[in-house]
Design an enzyme around this catalytic site. Structure first.
Site, mmCIF file in Angstrom:
data_model
loop_
_atom_site.group_PDB
_atom_site.id
_atom_site.type_symbol
_atom_site.label_atom_id
_atom_site.label_comp_id
_atom_site.label_asym_id
_atom_site.label_seq_id
_atom_site.Cartn_x
_atom_site.Cartn_y
_atom_site.Cartn_z
ATOM 1 N N HIS A 1 -3.327 -5.468 1.433
ATOM 2 C CA HIS A 1 -2.563 -5.657 2.630
ATOM 3 C C HIS A 1 -2.299 -7.099 3.132
ATOM 4 O O HIS A 1 -3.385 -7.393 3.850
ATOM 5 C CB HIS A 1 -3.263 -4.729 3.757
ATOM 6 C CG HIS A 1 -3.171 -3.353 3.765
ATOM 7 N ND1 HIS A 1 -2.241 -2.695 4.321
ATOM 8 C CD2 HIS A 1 -3.762 -2.468 3.211
ATOM 9 C CE1 HIS A 1 -2.177 -1.445 4.289
ATOM 10 N NE2 HIS A 1 -3.467 -1.099 3.345
ATOM 11 N N GLU B 1 -0.908 -8.618 4.910
ATOM 12 C CA GLU B 1 -0.670 -8.857 6.433
ATOM 13 C C GLU B 1 -1.941 -8.736 7.410
ATOM 14 O O GLU B 1 -1.926 -9.061 8.185
ATOM 15 C CB GLU B 1 0.322 -7.743 6.919
ATOM 16 C CG GLU B 1 -0.211 -6.372 7.136
ATOM 17 C CD GLU B 1 -0.464 -5.504 5.858
ATOM 18 O OE1 GLU B 1 -0.518 -4.266 6.069
ATOM 19 O OE2 GLU B 1 -0.058 -6.164 4.841
ATOM 20 N N CYS C 1 0.978 -1.127 -0.116
ATOM 21 C CA CYS C 1 0.169 -0.201 0.154
ATOM 22 C C CYS C 1 0.729 1.341 -0.090
ATOM 23 O O CYS C 1 1.515 1.621 -0.994
ATOM 24 C CB CYS C 1 -1.046 0.182 1.152
ATOM 25 S SG CYS C 1 -2.441 1.148 0.910
#
Length: 185
Positions: free
Chosen positions: A168, A170, A79
């Site tokens: 994302h 994560e 991002c």
């Protein structure tokens, strides 16, 4: 192998949790002295790219990090990290400029424009993708390779030892993108 995570702002804790799940050593970079530690790769997390760019320079981290990337150190930008790596940024100025891509900031609008999908990523199959005020890659130069698209927009690319995602990984349970990055090291 040890991965450094830029921890000035943004979603750095979640990257550490993914690396823990994969058994990879890591530490956070918060100040210049942290760069003295040995590390093999770097993660640039999501967050506010303008704030990160400002802090990279104010904390005297910019030159060292840029040189390490230019010298071939593997780096993964998610991002805002994608924006930091981009050679060109629409509606903004570039930062590290090490990756032959053009980023479009806040391309999916405000926080309300955030969304989740599952799409193909080259070499990984179908994976979950979470977008939060995300950019996309408007153009990929000759040096970079497109790895994923969503609705005709490029959302992941690789150039040598540089990996960038507009989403994302994560924030999802799937560790495949982080495993892919660790395999680059």
């Amino acid at each position: 192998m040890t991965v450094a995570i830029l921890a000035l702002q943004g979603a750095f804790l979640e990257h550490g949790q993914m690396l823990d799940r994969l058994g990879a050593d890591h530490f956070e970079i918060r100040q210049k002295k942290d760069l003295e530690q040995e590390f093999d790769a770097l993660i640039l997390p999501g967050g506010e790219s303008t704030v990160m760019r400002k802090l990279l320079k104010e904390l005297d981290l910019y030159d060292t990090i840029k040189k390490k990337i230019e010298d071939g150190m593997p780096v993964f930008g998610t991002c805002a990290g994608l924006i930091l790596l981009a050679e060109e940024v629409e509606d903004g100025s570039s930062c590290l400029g090490t990756m032959d891509i053009k980023a479009k900031r806040n391309a999916y609008g405000r926080q309300l424009g955030s969304f989740h999908t599952e799409q193909e990523m080259k070499g990984l199959g179908t994976i979950p993708m979470t977008f939060i005020r995300a950019p996309y890659i408007a153009e990929v130069g000759e040096k970079a390779e497109v790895l994923a698209e969503v609705d005709g927009r490029i959302v992941a690319a690789r150039q040598g030892n540089q990996l960038a995602t507009a989403f994302h990984p994560e924030l999802d349970n799937d560790v495949s993108v982080h495993r892919y990055f660790l395999n680059m090291i």
